[in-house]
Design an enzyme around this catalytic site. Structure first.
Site, PDB file in Angstrom:
ATOM      1  CB  VAL A  93      -0.978  -0.005   1.198  1.00 47.08           C
ATOM      2  CG1 VAL A  93      -1.650   1.346   1.366  1.00 47.08           C
ATOM      3  CG2 VAL A  93      -2.037  -1.080   0.979  1.00 47.08           C
ATOM      4  CD  GLN A 147      -3.901  -6.381  -4.468  1.00 47.92           C
ATOM      5  OE1 GLN A 147      -3.576  -5.621  -3.569  1.00 47.92           O
ATOM      6  NE2 GLN A 147      -3.546  -7.662  -4.491  1.00 47.92           N
ATOM      7  CB  CYS A 185      -5.258  -6.798   2.490  1.00 49.90           C
ATOM      8  SG  CYS A 185      -4.690  -5.490   3.608  1.00 49.90           S
ATOM      9  CE  LYS A 223      -0.130 -10.932  -2.646  1.00 51.68           C
ATOM     10  NZ  LYS A 223      -0.378 -10.958  -1.183  1.00 51.68           N
ATOM     11  CG  HIS A 234       0.693 -13.851   2.008  1.00 54.39           C
ATOM     12  ND1 HIS A 234       0.764 -12.503   2.260  1.00 54.39           N
ATOM     13  CD2 HIS A 234       1.561 -14.431   2.873  1.00 54.39           C
ATOM     14  CE1 HIS A 234       1.632 -12.284   3.235  1.00 54.39           C
ATOM     15  NE2 HIS A 234       2.124 -13.442   3.627  1.00 54.39           N
ATOM     16  CG  ASN A 270       3.206 -12.741  -1.225  1.00 52.42           C
ATOM     17  OD1 ASN A 270       2.268 -12.160  -0.683  1.00 52.42           O
ATOM     18  ND2 ASN A 270       4.437 -12.256  -1.172  1.00 52.42           N
ATOM     19  N   GLY A 271       5.397 -14.826   0.229  1.00 51.71           N
ATOM     20  CA  GLY A 271       5.675 -15.081   1.635  1.00 51.71           C
ATOM     21  C   GLY A 271       7.094 -15.551   1.868  1.00 51.71           C
ATOM     22  CG  ASP A 272       8.784 -15.916   5.083  1.00 49.36           C
ATOM     23  OD1 ASP A 272       8.488 -14.746   5.376  1.00 49.36           O
ATOM     24  OD2 ASP A 272       8.598 -16.880   5.860  1.00 49.36           O
TER      25      ASP A 272
END
Length: 426
Positions: free
Chosen positions: A46, A111, A140, A181, A209, A245-247
């Site tokens: 964001v 998005q 989110c 997503k 995610h 998505n993630g790390d």
């Protein structure tokens, strides 16, 4: 985000018409086929995913960039403003809502934050000429999104989630991909059931995610759960790419994640094998927020002497709001090999005291020329677009023609701002 730029008077009618026509022609047709495979993508963030961040991510090697989530009602009814440097701003009541530049269009995913099919469609159609794909935020967990039923709350209202995706797919041109997503649900079977419903809406790609709604980003992502999702999506037979998505910390790290989410099964007696190659691509968030050069093959650029001055110079040239630029640069963490962490801290102390671009320039003794940096980015992306053109099949003249136009038309910037009202209903 705040007011973005002052405006000068409008150009003469003939000059204004030519500018509007050039931008319209370059925007109204597909620029290139969006590929969600074998890539490393900038995640939607964001505050940190604004135009300067996206352009630098592309400069350093990102294959696609997601814009920050924009709530549907925020973009509906905006005025579309084209300035003398080709920056396209969507403004409402003197406030900048979102901005882009035509050079990023072939790689830009917009998005939407929405909990209403009609508003989602209106929002998508508002920006459709300036993007190459539309993504629905279903992950989110922050209150500004979930309080209105958007974001991760959509995971628990699957009928609404799928209605929004189906409405988007029906309303926007077929050459514009629609994607989603999501986050993991606590139960693995529930996640697979939701994924199946989402895939059947006609999406072109799915980003997962690997955390649940209640997990914080400091908790390790559950990448181990993604292999089963990839395998399941492949078995559905729709050819939908899955993005992790993630790390993920870099393009190189993406290869590790791909291996971790794939598997090979053999049944020698029946001479049968099952091969799952893992996720198709990775999406990088926190690591990109800390250093946008994570998309490059090689060591990270140091934040003090290279990345921060480059970012601020480009942001100033693009007239990005100072407060946003200051926030983004304050997140950079890679110290200079010469000055170390002490040098980076001193740099950030000066940044913290600065009240604007000119103020900061005086503090550090000047920054690079933003126009030179922008011209370098344009050259990189034109060459990349030209390479993509060569990979297109001869039967795709619409893609070829549009990509050629995108790659060549934005050479000489217009002399004055142009304002065009977006035809949409608030």
């Amino acid at each position: 985000m705040g007011s973005r730029r002052s405006r000068s008077g409008s150009p003469p009618p003939a000059k204004r018409f030519r500018l509007e026509q050039e931008v319209s022609e370059a925007s109204d047709t597909p620029s290139k086929r969006v590929s969600y495979r074998n890539g490393a993508f900038l995640a939607p963030m964001v505050r940190s995913g604004t135009l300067p961040s996206r352009l630098l991510a592309l400069k350093y090697g990102a294959d696609l960039v997601w814009g920050p989530e924009v709530v549907d009602r925020a973009i509906i009814g905006c005025e579309r403003v084209i300035d003398g440097d080709w920056v396209i701003s969507y403004e409402k009541n003197g406030r900048l809502i979102w901005s882009t530049h035509p050079i990023e269009k072939p790689y830009l995913v917009y998005q939407i934050g929405s909990a209403n099919p009609q508003f989602a469609v209106q929002a998508a159609l508002t920006v459709i000429h300036d993007v190459s794909a539309v993504d629905l935020n279903c992950g989110c967990p922050k209150p500004f999104s979930t309080h209105a039923g958007m974001g991760a709350n959509l995971l628990y209202t699957p009928d609404l989630l799928c209605e929004i995706l189906s409405s988007l797919r029906s309303a926007i041109p077929s050459y514009i991909p629609v994607t989603a997503k999501i986050r993991l649900l606590p139960d693995a079977n529930d996640t697979l059931k939701l994924v199946e419903r989402i895939v059947k809406t006609g999406i072109s790609a799915l980003t997962v995610h690997c955390r649940t709604k209640d997990m914080r980003k400091t908790e390790e992502a559950h990448v181990h759960r993604l292999g089963a999702i990839v395998d399941f999506v492949n078995q559905l037979g729709e050819g939908i790419p899955v993005i992790e998505n993630g790390d993920c910390t870099s393009r190189e790290d993406g290869s590790r994640i791909k291996e971790r989410t794939g598997r090979v099964e053999w049944a020698v007696v029946f001479i049968w094998s099952h091969i799952s190659l893992g996720v198709d691509s990775v999406m990088i968030a926190t690591a990109a927020e800390r250093n946008l050069s994570c998309f490059a093959n090689g060591p990270l650029l140091d934040a003090e002497t290279v990345l921060s001055p480059t970012y601020l110079s480009l942001a100033r040239y693009l007239k990005n709001p100072w407060g946003n630029s200051k926030h983004c640069v304050s997140q950079f963490t890679s110290p200079s090999p010469v000055n170390g962490r002490a040098g980076l801290k001193a740099f950030k102390d000066k940044l913290g005291k600065a009240k604007g671009y000119l103020d900061f320039d005086e503090e550090i003794g000047g920054t690079p020329d933003g126009k030179v940096i922008m011209d370098e980015i344009k050259d990189i992306l034109r060459r990349r677009t030209a390479t993509a053109l060569e990979a297109l099949e001869p039967c795709e003249p619409a893609f070829t023609e549009a990509s050629a136009r995108i790659a060549s038309v934005f050479v000489t910037p217009p002399q004055s701002p142009v304002t065009a009202a977006v035809q949409s209903t608030a």
